[in-house]
Design an enzyme around this catalytic site. Structure first.
Site, PDB file in Angstrom:
ATOM      1  N   ASP A 149      -6.067  -3.165  -2.399  1.00 29.37           N
ATOM      2  CA  ASP A 149      -5.018  -2.935  -1.405  1.00 29.37           C
ATOM      3  C   ASP A 149      -4.408  -4.241  -0.880  1.00 29.37           C
ATOM      4  OD1 ASP A 149      -3.489  -2.122   0.756  1.00 29.37           O
ATOM      5  OD2 ASP A 149      -5.049  -0.897   1.656  1.00 29.37           O
TER       6      ASP A 149
ATOM      7  N   SER B 259       0.824  -1.206   0.000  1.00 29.40           N
ATOM      8  CA  SER B 259       0.000   0.000   0.000  1.00 29.40           C
ATOM      9  C   SER B 259       0.862   1.262   0.000  1.00 29.40           C
ATOM     10  CB  SER B 259      -0.947  -0.043   1.201  1.00 29.40           C
ATOM     11  OG  SER B 259      -2.004   0.873   1.070  1.00 29.40           O
TER      12      SER B 259
END
Length: 279
Positions: free
Chosen positions: A164, A43
């Protein structure tokens, strides 16, 4: 204390805008000329790690703090055109290609093996992706890795829907170990003792109704995350990892827009790295 060697891996947690802590850590590492043969990042950690791989000291700080205030790329207004709380065009097109050019050549030529973690929406499992030639695919992977659930759209990488990486593998220490790096430097964006709480994810069955396995992973995310923290604390006690983390609970949230708070957290990351890595 773990002695540093050339065969240690680097693990970077995400955390949205809390990732400015990691920016400070990585800038200190660059100031010291610290290099790693392998890095796995998630991320926001994946975004910041790219500037570390391209050796562009200060770039992550500028993009996360200075340009945030100038371009206001976080906000609900972006939902109208991009179905995202982030201005994705600015972040993954204008920023790396025009406003604050990313050094693709330096990144691709750097010898460090760099993996970014994404979550496969169809399987609910983590994917560990690398790219050393294709600029668009590199940015697509980074964008997928940092596409927060619920507030960002799904990203297709290699015709696979992804989100993500922190959904399936928030702190990929086990991935680093599986790649032959038994000793690692781990950069966390939460203080020691933090544990994630269970959340009511009733929206997931509506938003991700096409992806039941993704829903299942989202439901157990807090369990996996807490287990990873316990593993890291155990490895830290066994002197198998060096952990750089905030000293106390931080006030910055995942979508923080207060640049004074972000600047303070960046500086804390730099100072924490200085203190830990000098031991």
């Amino acid at each position: 204390m773990v002695s540093f060697s050339d065969n240690m891996g680097l693990v970077l947690e995400g955390g949205g805008m809390r990732g400015v802590f990691t920016s400070g850590v990585l800038d200190y590492m660059m100031d010291c000329g610290m290099r790693f043969p392998y890095c796995v990042a998630v991320s926001a950690g994946a975004c910041n790690g790219l500037s570390y791989k391209s050796r562009q000291r200060g770039r992550a700080r500028r993009s996360n703090i200075d340009l945030l205030e100038q371009y206001r790329y976080i906000g609900m207004r972006h939902f109208l055109k991009q179905h995202s709380i982030f201005d994705l065009k600015m972040m993954f097109d204008d920023l790396p290609n025009k406003i604050l050019p990313f050094d693709y050549d330096a990144c691709f030529s750097d010898p460090m093996h760099y993996e970014m973690v994404t979550t496969n929406c169809q399987t609910g499992e983590a994917c560990y992706l690398s790219e050393n030639a294709d600029r668009k695919r590199l940015l697509d992977i980074c964008r997928a890795s940092s596409s927060l659930p619920y507030v960002c759209p799904i990203v297709n990488v290699d015709n696979v829907p992804m989100l993500d990486g922190g959904i399936a593998d928030s702190i990929p220490i086990e991935r680093a170990i599986s790649q032959g790096f038994e000793r690692n430097v781990v950069v966390l964006t939460r203080n020691r003792g933090y544990r994630k709480k269970n959340k009511n994810l009733f929206l997931s069955k509506f938003i991700y109704h096409k992806y039941p396995r993704l829903q299942a992973t989202l439901k157990k995310r807090f369990i996996i995350y807490n287990q990873q923290l316990e593993l890291i604390e155990r490895l830290e006690a066994e002197e198998k990892v060096v952990v750089i983390r905030p000293v106390k609970p931080i006030e910055v949230n995942r979508l923080e827009k207060d640049t004074s708070k972000l600047t303070a957290l960046y500086e804390e990351g730099y100072e924490c790295a200085k203190r830990v890595l000098r031991l």
